[in-house]
Scaffold this motif. Structure first.
Motif, PDB file in Angstrom:
ATOM      1  N   ALA A 123       8.286   1.581   3.189  1.00  0.00           N
ATOM      2  CA  ALA A 123       7.008   0.872   3.197  1.00  0.00           C
ATOM      3  C   ALA A 123       5.932   1.710   2.517  1.00  0.00           C
ATOM      4  N   GLU A 124       5.943   3.028   2.778  1.00  0.00           N
ATOM      5  CA  GLU A 124       4.975   3.912   2.132  1.00  0.00           C
ATOM      6  C   GLU A 124       5.186   3.950   0.623  1.00  0.00           C
ATOM      7  N   GLY A 125       6.454   3.933   0.201  1.00  0.00           N
ATOM      8  CA  GLY A 125       6.753   3.937  -1.221  1.00  0.00           C
ATOM      9  C   GLY A 125       6.330   2.653  -1.913  1.00  0.00           C
ATOM     10  N   ARG A 126       6.513   1.530  -1.238  1.00  0.00           N
ATOM     11  CA  ARG A 126       6.095   0.248  -1.815  1.00  0.00           C
ATOM     12  C   ARG A 126       4.579   0.170  -1.922  1.00  0.00           C
ATOM     13  N   ARG A 127       3.891   0.728  -0.905  1.00  0.00           N
ATOM     14  CA  ARG A 127       2.419   0.739  -0.968  1.00  0.00           C
ATOM     15  C   ARG A 127       1.939   1.652  -2.100  1.00  0.00           C
ATOM     16  N   ALA A 128       2.626   2.770  -2.297  1.00  0.00           N
ATOM     17  CA  ALA A 128       2.269   3.675  -3.388  1.00  0.00           C
ATOM     18  C   ALA A 128       2.503   3.011  -4.746  1.00  0.00           C
ATOM     19  N   ARG A 129       3.558   2.208  -4.859  1.00  0.00           N
ATOM     20  CA  ARG A 129       3.827   1.514  -6.111  1.00  0.00           C
ATOM     21  C   ARG A 129       2.737   0.470  -6.391  1.00  0.00           C
ATOM     22  N   LEU A 130       2.264  -0.203  -5.344  1.00  0.00           N
ATOM     23  CA  LEU A 130       1.168  -1.150  -5.521  1.00  0.00           C
ATOM     24  C   LEU A 130      -0.077  -0.425  -6.032  1.00  0.00           C
ATOM     25  N   GLU A 131      -0.346   0.752  -5.478  1.00  0.00           N
ATOM     26  CA  GLU A 131      -1.504   1.527  -5.913  1.00  0.00           C
ATOM     27  C   GLU A 131      -1.362   1.964  -7.362  1.00  0.00           C
ATOM     28  N   ARG A 132      -0.144   2.290  -7.765  1.00  0.00           N
ATOM     29  CA  ARG A 132       0.094   2.744  -9.136  1.00  0.00           C
ATOM     30  C   ARG A 132       0.059   1.586 -10.132  1.00  0.00           C
ATOM     31  N   ASP A 133       0.657   0.448  -9.765  1.00  0.00           N
ATOM     32  CA  ASP A 133       0.760  -0.670 -10.704  1.00  0.00           C
ATOM     33  C   ASP A 133      -0.471  -1.570 -10.712  1.00  0.00           C
ATOM     34  N   HIS A 134      -1.152  -1.668  -9.568  1.00  0.00           N
ATOM     35  CA  HIS A 134      -2.317  -2.549  -9.461  1.00  0.00           C
ATOM     36  C   HIS A 134      -3.454  -1.804  -8.754  1.00  0.00           C
ATOM     37  N   PRO A 135      -4.062  -0.840  -9.427  1.00  0.00           N
ATOM     38  CA  PRO A 135      -5.071  -0.002  -8.770  1.00  0.00           C
ATOM     39  C   PRO A 135      -6.273  -0.771  -8.247  1.00  0.00           C
ATOM     40  N   ALA A 136      -6.726  -1.787  -8.971  1.00  0.00           N
ATOM     41  CA  ALA A 136      -7.890  -2.546  -8.516  1.00  0.00           C
ATOM     42  C   ALA A 136      -7.579  -3.299  -7.225  1.00  0.00           C
ATOM     43  N   LEU A 137      -6.420  -3.947  -7.171  1.00  0.00           N
ATOM     44  CA  LEU A 137      -6.014  -4.663  -5.965  1.00  0.00           C
ATOM     45  C   LEU A 137      -5.833  -3.681  -4.812  1.00  0.00           C
ATOM     46  N   SER A 138      -5.249  -2.524  -5.103  1.00  0.00           N
ATOM     47  CA  SER A 138      -5.037  -1.513  -4.069  1.00  0.00           C
ATOM     48  C   SER A 138      -6.356  -1.041  -3.478  1.00  0.00           C
ATOM     49  N   ARG A 139      -7.343  -0.795  -4.335  1.00  0.00           N
ATOM     50  CA  ARG A 139      -8.653  -0.369  -3.838  1.00  0.00           C
ATOM     51  C   ARG A 139      -9.298  -1.450  -2.988  1.00  0.00           C
ATOM     52  N   ALA A 140      -9.130  -2.704  -3.396  1.00  0.00           N
ATOM     53  CA  ALA A 140      -9.712  -3.813  -2.638  1.00  0.00           C
ATOM     54  C   ALA A 140      -9.095  -3.915  -1.248  1.00  0.00           C
ATOM     55  N   ILE A 141      -7.771  -3.756  -1.179  1.00  0.00           N
ATOM     56  CA  ILE A 141      -7.085  -3.800   0.118  1.00  0.00           C
ATOM     57  C   ILE A 141      -7.532  -2.635   0.992  1.00  0.00           C
ATOM     58  N   GLY A 142      -7.639  -1.448   0.393  1.00  0.00           N
ATOM     59  CA  GLY A 142      -8.082  -0.286   1.144  1.00  0.00           C
ATOM     60  C   GLY A 142      -9.501  -0.449   1.667  1.00  0.00           C
ATOM     61  N   LEU A 143     -10.375  -1.009   0.844  1.00  0.00           N
ATOM     62  CA  LEU A 143     -11.749  -1.231   1.275  1.00  0.00           C
ATOM     63  C   LEU A 143     -11.807  -2.270   2.392  1.00  0.00           C
ATOM     64  N   LEU A 144     -10.986  -3.312   2.282  1.00  0.00           N
ATOM     65  CA  LEU A 144     -10.937  -4.328   3.335  1.00  0.00           C
ATOM     66  C   LEU A 144     -10.489  -3.716   4.651  1.00  0.00           C
ATOM     67  N   SER A 145      -9.480  -2.868   4.610  1.00  0.00           N
ATOM     68  CA  SER A 145      -9.000  -2.211   5.833  1.00  0.00           C
ATOM     69  C   SER A 145     -10.106  -1.371   6.464  1.00  0.00           C
ATOM     70  N   LEU A 146     -10.832  -0.637   5.629  1.00  0.00           N
ATOM     71  CA  LEU A 146     -11.924   0.196   6.139  1.00  0.00           C
ATOM     72  C   LEU A 146     -13.010  -0.662   6.772  1.00  0.00           C
ATOM     73  N   CYS A 147     -13.364  -1.758   6.119  1.00  0.00           N
ATOM     74  CA  CYS A 147     -14.402  -2.650   6.653  1.00  0.00           C
ATOM     75  C   CYS A 147     -13.985  -3.263   7.987  1.00  0.00           C
ATOM     76  N   VAL A 148     -12.714  -3.638   8.099  1.00  0.00           N
ATOM     77  CA  VAL A 148     -12.219  -4.208   9.356  1.00  0.00           C
ATOM     78  C   VAL A 148     -12.360  -3.203  10.489  1.00  0.00           C
ATOM     79  N   LEU A 149     -12.014  -1.946  10.233  1.00  0.00           N
ATOM     80  CA  LEU A 149     -12.075  -0.927  11.285  1.00  0.00           C
ATOM     81  C   LEU A 149     -13.510  -0.592  11.670  1.00  0.00           C
TER      82      LEU A 149
END
Length: 217
Positions: A123-149
């Protein structure tokens, strides 16, 4: 000083491995297994591959949760978490939160540290691949997680303070507090699920904050 003391205690927990072979990561292990690797080159130019294997949904609430260190595919050492495995040039540190791995780093004797590379099938590897292949989407997901918390913290703390000050012994000294937020039961359940999902997403990136994510290890 405290950090060094904790590291020495973790090193003392390390036990020899039995030499068993490292099993390949399977897709159905995604929810409960983490696998990271580290490649080190010795002074003689020979490269050694280290792997850290943690079955983190097995006995998660017990003292039996362990990290396994493999050298070139063979189990070299085992330790209860948090773990600190001595390797050439430094230490591999492994720590756990309530939602996954929060630390799996190679800390060199000189001080710099490097995160181990997750197995691409994990799961960590798949998330890292998302960050590498789709950096903008990855940042958006990370920001959403931070906002939720952050939102969950802002909503839950006042409610917790109200419940705490309802105690007669505490209210006598501090007075009572009325929360401006009063979520229904289903709202708190939904907020709890969203918080768990956000913290799990952050754990896949080895992001952890004691205030936002909590957890152990």
């Amino acid at each position: 000083m405290i950090k060094e003391w904790r590291r020495r205690r973790a090193v003392q927990r390390v036990k020899p491995g039995d030499g068993r072979a490292l099993k390949r990561f399977r897709w159905w292990q995604l929810p409960f297994r983490a696998l990271f690797c580290l490649r080190l080159t010795g002074d003689d130019g020979q490269r050694t591959v280290y792997a850290v294997d943690v079955r983190h949904w097995q006995n998660h609430s017990s003292d039996h949760l362990k990290a396994h260190l493999y050298t070139d595919g063979r189990q070299r050492a085992v330790s209860r978490l948090p773990a600190a495995f001595p390797v050439p040039g430094g230490t591999v540190e492994v720590r756990m939160s309530a939602f996954g791995i929060k630390r799996c780093h190679y800390v060199t004797d000189e001080g710099p540290e490097y995160r181990l590379v997750p197995d691409p099938r994990s799961a960590e590897g798949r998330r890292a691949r998302l960050e590498r292949d789709h950096p903008a989407l990855s940042r958006a997901i990370g920001l959403l997680s931070l906002c939720v918390l952050v939102a969950a913290l802002a909503l839950l703390l006042p409610q917790a303070a109200e419940q705490l000050t309802r105690s007669e012994g505490i209210a006598r000294h501090t007075g009572t507090f009325t929360s401006p937020v009063d979520l229904p039961k289903w709202g708190n359940i939904a907020l709890g699920l969203a918080t768990a999902a956000a913290s799990t997403e952050r754990a896949l990136r080895l992001r952890h904050s004691w205030l936002l994510d909590g957890g152990t290890g």
